[in-house]
Design an enzyme around this catalytic site. Structure first.
Site, short mmCIF file in Angstrom:
data_model
loop_
_atom_site.label_atom_id
_atom_site.label_comp_id
_atom_site.label_asym_id
_atom_site.label_seq_id
_atom_site.Cartn_x
_atom_site.Cartn_y
_atom_site.Cartn_z
N LYS A 60 -9.75 7.67 2.59
CA LYS A 60 -10.28 6.31 2.45
C LYS A 60 -11.69 6.17 3.01
O LYS A 60 -12.39 5.20 2.71
CB LYS A 60 -9.33 5.30 3.11
N PHE A 78 1.90 -3.56 3.98
CA PHE A 78 2.31 -4.87 4.48
C PHE A 78 3.81 -5.04 4.29
O PHE A 78 4.40 -4.52 3.35
CB PHE A 78 1.57 -5.98 3.74
N GLU A 103 -0.84 4.92 13.61
CA GLU A 103 -0.58 6.18 12.91
C GLU A 103 -0.83 7.37 13.83
O GLU A 103 -0.09 8.36 13.80
CB GLU A 103 -1.45 6.28 11.66
N HIS A 141 -2.80 7.87 6.23
CA HIS A 141 -3.03 6.57 5.59
C HIS A 141 -4.41 6.08 5.99
O HIS A 141 -5.15 5.58 5.14
CB HIS A 141 -1.94 5.60 6.03
N CYS A 165 0.80 -1.22 0.00
CA CYS A 165 0.00 0.00 0.00
C CYS A 165 0.83 1.27 0.00
O CYS A 165 0.28 2.38 0.00
CB CYS A 165 -0.95 -0.01 1.19
#
Length: 415
Positions: free
Chosen positions: A337, A401, A316, A305, A165
């Protein structure tokens, strides 16, 4: 030695909330969600049945002949479509004189998953002689920048970054670095992904990473909310056109923003989980800020993120506090997101574009679906919607990841 200045002179996007950059930005500010029931396959029986799909996509609308489109995976079609829009926005014409100075660096997380699925089925059902010679060129990740170069005529460097990502931000960061080193003059960069497929959805569901609350799709992605329960898969593409300030001024290009710094680290901790203390994330942010030659106090906005997973959002938040101290509570933070889902390898591309437009327009987008405060996620996530705030620097975060972390610091263009 004085470093070159690298500026952004073009933007493009193909997202769950827009067929281009303008529509995506307009719908982002309007708080519109692009998450809905999956239409690309029958998701009956799947635990997760929702996604942020690109709506009504037709490659011919973006200058891709259907004969060629049939020999491209969906992610490659997205890449070419976004690149064609980008070249137009940047007002850049490729010629024999500049083709070798134009490079393409794109981030792709998984590549042609749909092509793999389709041809595996054909292999099992009809045998090896029925597998198409186009299978491999359709699915490999570097076919995205490869086809972009074919369609645009770019003959400089051509590469793909695959770092989960963080792929798109790594691609943009490497593009920036190559311009600084004088190895290329112009770069098409960003990210692309199209993994709303049976294997993609089932694989991430098996990891317990996806939200499986399907009844209200538009409310499923809720970064930093106490009741967040996983990310929602998204797809799309977004690209930036980078060049030196000198070349932009020489050709009279419009300038959106400047790239001030890039930072990257690795957690060296776990295959899928971030460090609990967010140390790797914080390190990437610090490196981006240091690379710019500034201090944390100049950062006025963070595009998080913000995946809507329990561990990522908590880590985060801790990372932001570690970098900015008490001032962390005053920095406007948004999580795109919440509206578009997680575009995986393309996430840093679309979020970079939104960060740049926030700087240019003096408007910080909001974060939707934050309804129940989480004591561990207690920063200013812009939960009341967009707000007019003029800031000089915006930090864009992407984490993936394997513990990979990337951050880019963008600076408002003051003319």
């Amino acid at each position: 030695m004085t470093r070159k200045r690298v500026v952004v002179t073009g933007l493009s996007a193909l997202s769950p909330i827009g067929a281009d950059m303008a529509e995506s930005w307009e719908n982002l500010l309007a708080g519109k969600s692009g998450i809905a029931p999956i239409t690309q396959f029958d998701a009956t029986g799947f635990a997760a049945r929702i996604a942020g799909e690109v709506k009504n996509f037709n490659p011919e609308n973006y200058g891709i002949p259907m004969k060629q489109a049939r020999r491209m995976d969906r992610f490659v079609q997205f890449a070419v479509a976004a690149a064609m829009m980008l070249m137009q926005d940047a007002a850049f014409t490729v010629t024999d004189d500049n083709a070798h100075d134009l490079s393409v660096f794109l981030g792709v997380g998984l590549g042609g998953l749909k092509t793999i699925e389709d041809f595996h089925t054909r292999l099992v059902e009809a045998g090896p002689n029925k597998v198409s010679p186009f299978m491999i060129p359709m699915l490999i990740s570097n076919m995205a920048p490869g086809q972009v170069s074919i369609f645009t005529g770019a003959r400089g460097q051509n590469m793909v970054a695959t770092s989960a990502c963080a792929s798109a931000l790594h691609a943009i960061g490497y593009a920036y670095s190559e311009i600084l080193l004088g190895r290329t003059e112009y770069v098409v960069c960003g990210g692309v992904e199209a993994t709303v497929t049976p294997m993609g959805i089932s694989g991430f569901t098996a990891l317990k990473a996806l939200c499986t609350e399907n009844d209200e799709p538009e409310k499923a992605s809720r970064p930093f909310d106490l009741h967040r329960s996983g990310f929602v898969m998204g797809e799309g593409a977004a690209m930036l056109f980078l060049e030196t300030l000198e070349s932009a001024q020489r050709r009279g290009a419009k300038i959106y923003a400047e790239i001030a710094g890039f930072g990257a680290t690795c957690d060296a901790f776990h295959m899928t989980a971030p460090r609990d203390d967010g140390e790797g994330m914080a390190g990437a942010m610090r490196r981006a800020i240091a690379d710019a030659g500034v201090t944390p106090d100049v950062v006025g906005h963070i595009n998080a993120h913000g995946t809507s997973t329990q561990l990522n959002d908590m880590a985060e938040t801790k990372a932001v506090k570690a970098v900015f101290g008490d001032r962390a509570y005053d920095i406007p933070i948004c999580a795109n997101k919440s509206q578009i889902g997680h575009l995986l390898g393309a996430g840093g591309g679309i979020e970079s574009a939104f960060s740049i437009l926030a700087l240019q327009n003096g408007i910080i987008p909001g974060t939707i679906n934050y309804e129940t405060p989480d004591p561990d996620c207690d920063l200013n996530y812009m939960v009341d919607g967009p707000k007019a705030v003029q800031v000089e620097y915006a930090l864009c975060n992407s984490f993936g990841f394997g513990g990979t972390n990337a951050c880019i610091l963008y600076k408002r263009w003051n003319g």
